[in-house]
Each structure stands twice: as structure tokens, then as C-alpha cells.
Design an enzyme around this catalytic site. Structure first.
Site, short mmCIF file in Angstrom:
data_model
loop_
_atom_site.label_atom_id
_atom_site.label_comp_id
_atom_site.label_asym_id
_atom_site.label_seq_id
_atom_site.Cartn_x
_atom_site.Cartn_y
_atom_site.Cartn_z
CG HIS A 102 -1.73 1.13 1.50
ND1 HIS A 102 -1.59 1.97 2.47
CD2 HIS A 102 -2.56 2.03 0.74
CE1 HIS A 102 -2.40 3.20 2.26
NE2 HIS A 102 -2.88 3.02 1.29
CB SER A 103 0.73 4.14 0.15
OG SER A 103 1.19 5.55 0.28
CG LEU A 104 7.05 4.16 1.52
CD1 LEU A 104 7.81 4.97 0.53
CD2 LEU A 104 7.43 4.57 2.90
CB THR A 106 3.08 0.06 -4.32
OG1 THR A 106 3.11 1.65 -4.18
CG2 THR A 106 1.87 -0.21 -3.39
CG HIS A 276 -3.66 6.98 0.15
ND1 HIS A 276 -3.34 6.43 -0.86
CD2 HIS A 276 -2.70 6.79 0.99
CE1 HIS A 276 -2.03 5.97 -0.84
NE2 HIS A 276 -1.57 6.28 0.35
#
Length: 307
Positions: A102-104, A106, A276
């Protein structure tokens, strides 16, 4: 029936990495990595909606959740967060595994995949915002001072010991997390439980490493990021939050919205309603896509196999 949950630590050269595991360890492994200033609790609701015939392990990056911090004084970059994944993979002796970030998380997963090619069998990105800097050459000075100069200018604050941080009222901390991330009360409490400690009646202190607020991203040109990311042949599913798209968070990396931008033909994109943290707040909106991809890969989404 809910998947059984277990929690323990893995030893690393700098300390311990905290993990939460769900399911049977004899099943194919799935590694989950959270985003910036987050915890493994972010995946609990989603995992419970996924197929039972996988072994799910969520790790917490150094300085996040219940994982130990890196040594004091050290700047932390995206590259420094790649090796903790390698430690977990080596611990379990995985030849191959599926990755969900997720987010960072990835971005760190992408850097791991590039550094250890062939280890990831499939990749699932949950709102993969780009934490790498898209940087024209004339802005290099800005990038340097935004991270390196800023780190040393705020050295004392960023390297403050865990037990000397500010104290907050529990209710205020919960409401702040809810407001900032759009979480439910239950989600905020679950997150706070892994990133704080009680101080006195009704008060807490955050236990995350302040340096995690300033993780240094490597600078790339927009074209460099596109070529780097689209060169990866690993079957990949990206689930993009509509609010992130509307807010312009993919304007610098529009290729992430286009399956045709990936020449290997193994990239799939699905858009889901939410913010998000939609995977945490509304996991049911993603679970079907994730499950199909886990079981059948890109073809599962194309042919819509029944779960």
C-alpha cells in the site's frame, strides 16, 4: 471462519521486525507491506475477505508499528527499507512469493523486485502513489535541501528518543487519525494500538520513529520512472482509489492508469471508489479483484473466473 492470527518478531542486524501472520504456513506465501507511518493492522480487514488457501504475512518497516528503529543519527531512504523485505524473505526461505503493498509499500516493493528479480510471483498495488521524486535537472538543488539539509537542520527533533516524545490525550489522538486518514474509530484504534504506548491515565505517546516522516526518495525523471517501472515483467494488479485520481496524485505518473503502457501485457488496473485508505475502510470494494488476481493472475480478471 476468520483466519487465525499470530504475531511475532524476526531478528535483523539492527533489531527486530514485527510481523502479523494469518492462515496456514504450508500455503503459498503472500507478503504485505504498509505505507508511510502505518502498521500491519491496516491489512486486517482485507485479509479476512481473501482466499483461505494462502499464508498472509504483514511486516512492519523499521521505526513503524512494533518494529525496532534503525540506529540513531542515520538518515533513512527508500533504499534502506528494501533490505527488511529481504530479511523476511530469507527468514522464511521463500523461493517465490506474492507481494501486496500500500502506498509507500508499493514503491519499496518495486525497488525490491528490481533488486531481487524473480522472487515475486505476483504483485498487487493498493493505491500506489509515487513516493519517488520526479525531478527535472534544474530542481536537483531543491530535492537535496528538502531532504538532506532538512534532516540535519532538524536533527535533534528527528532523532528524539522514543521515551521523551510529546504526550497526547488518547481521545484526541484517535480523532486526529480518523480525520487525517478518513478511518473509522475501530480502524484508528487498531492503528494507534501498534504505534503508541500509554503514559498515564487517558494519555499516550507515539512510538514511531520521527525519521519516518522524512524518508528520502531517490530522484528520477518522469521518463526514468516510467521506463523503470514498466520494465518489470512480474504480473501486476494496481487498484487505484478514485479520490487519489481526482486529487491529481497520478498526474506525474499517468502510465500507472494505462495497462497498455506495460509492454509485457501482464499489468491490470482497476479503479475503486474511496480514499487512499480504501483497503482499510472499505476492503469489500477491493477484495474481489485481489482474490481473483491471487488465484488466477491477470487472466482471472480478464475471464472473470468464479471464486
Amino acid at each position: 471462519m476468520p483466519l487465525p492470527e499470530n504475531e511475532w518478531y524476526i531478528e535483523a542486524p539492527w533489531g527486530r521486525i514485527a510481523i502479523i501472520a494469518w492462515g496456514d504456513c504450508l500455503n503459498p506465501p503472500v507478503l504485505l507491506c504498509h505505507g508511510s507511518l502505518d502498521t500491519a493492522a491496516t491489512f486486517r480487514p482485507l485479509v479476512q475477505l481473501l482466499p483461505e488457501n494462502f499464508y498472509y504475512i504483514a511486516m512492519e518497516f523499521p521505526g513503524n508499528g512494533k518494529s525496532d528503529w534503525y540506529p540513531p543519527g542515520m538518515m533513512v531512504s527508500c533504499y534502506d527499507l528494501v533490505y527488511p523485505i529481504a530479511v523476511v524473505v530469507q527468514h522464511f526461505r521463500w523461493e517465490k512469493f506474492t507481494f501486496i503493498g500500500h502506498s509507500l509499500g508499493t514503491v519499496i516493493g518495486k525497488l525490491y523486485n528490481l533488486s531481487y528479480p524473480g522472487k515475486m510471483a505476483k504483485v498487487i498495488n493498493l493505491d500506489p502513489l509515487t513516493h519517488l521524486i520526479t525531478l527535472p535537472s534544474e530542481d536537483f538543488s531543491m530535492w537535496y535541501h528538502s531532504y538532506f539539509s532538512k534532516f540535519y537542520e532538524k536533527f535533534d527533533k528527528l532523532n528524539i528518543p522514543k521515551d521523551t516524545g510529546p504526550v497526547y490525550k488518547l481521545e484526541e489522538a484517535i480523532e486526529n487519525i480518523k480525520l487525517k486518514r478518513g478511518l473509522t474509530t475501530e480502524g484508528a484504534v487498531a492503528t494507534l494500538d501498534r504505534m503508541s504506548e500509554p503514559v498515564a491515565a487517558g494519555t499516550i505517546r507515539f512510538t514511531y520513529d520521527q525519521r519516518m516522516k522524512l524518508v528520502t526518495p531517490p530522484p528520477f525523471s518522469s521518463e526514468g520512472i516510467r521506463k523503470l517501472f514498466t520494465s518489470i515483467p512480474t504480473p501486476t494488479l494496481s487498484l487505484l482509489a478514485e479520490k487519489s485520481i481526482v486529487n491529481g496524485l497520478y498526474l506525474r505518473t499517468p502510465f500507472k492508469l494505462e495497462e497498455s503502457a506495460y509492454p509485457h501485457g501482464k499489468y491490470r488496473v482497476r479503479r475503486v471508489q474511496g480514499n487512499h485508505d480504501v483497503h482499510f475502510v472499505h476492503p469489500e470494494r477491493l477484495a474481489g479483484f485481489v482474490s481473483q488476481f491471487l488465484l488466477y493472475g491477470p487472466e482471472g480478471l480478464d475471464s472473470k473466473h468464479k471464486l
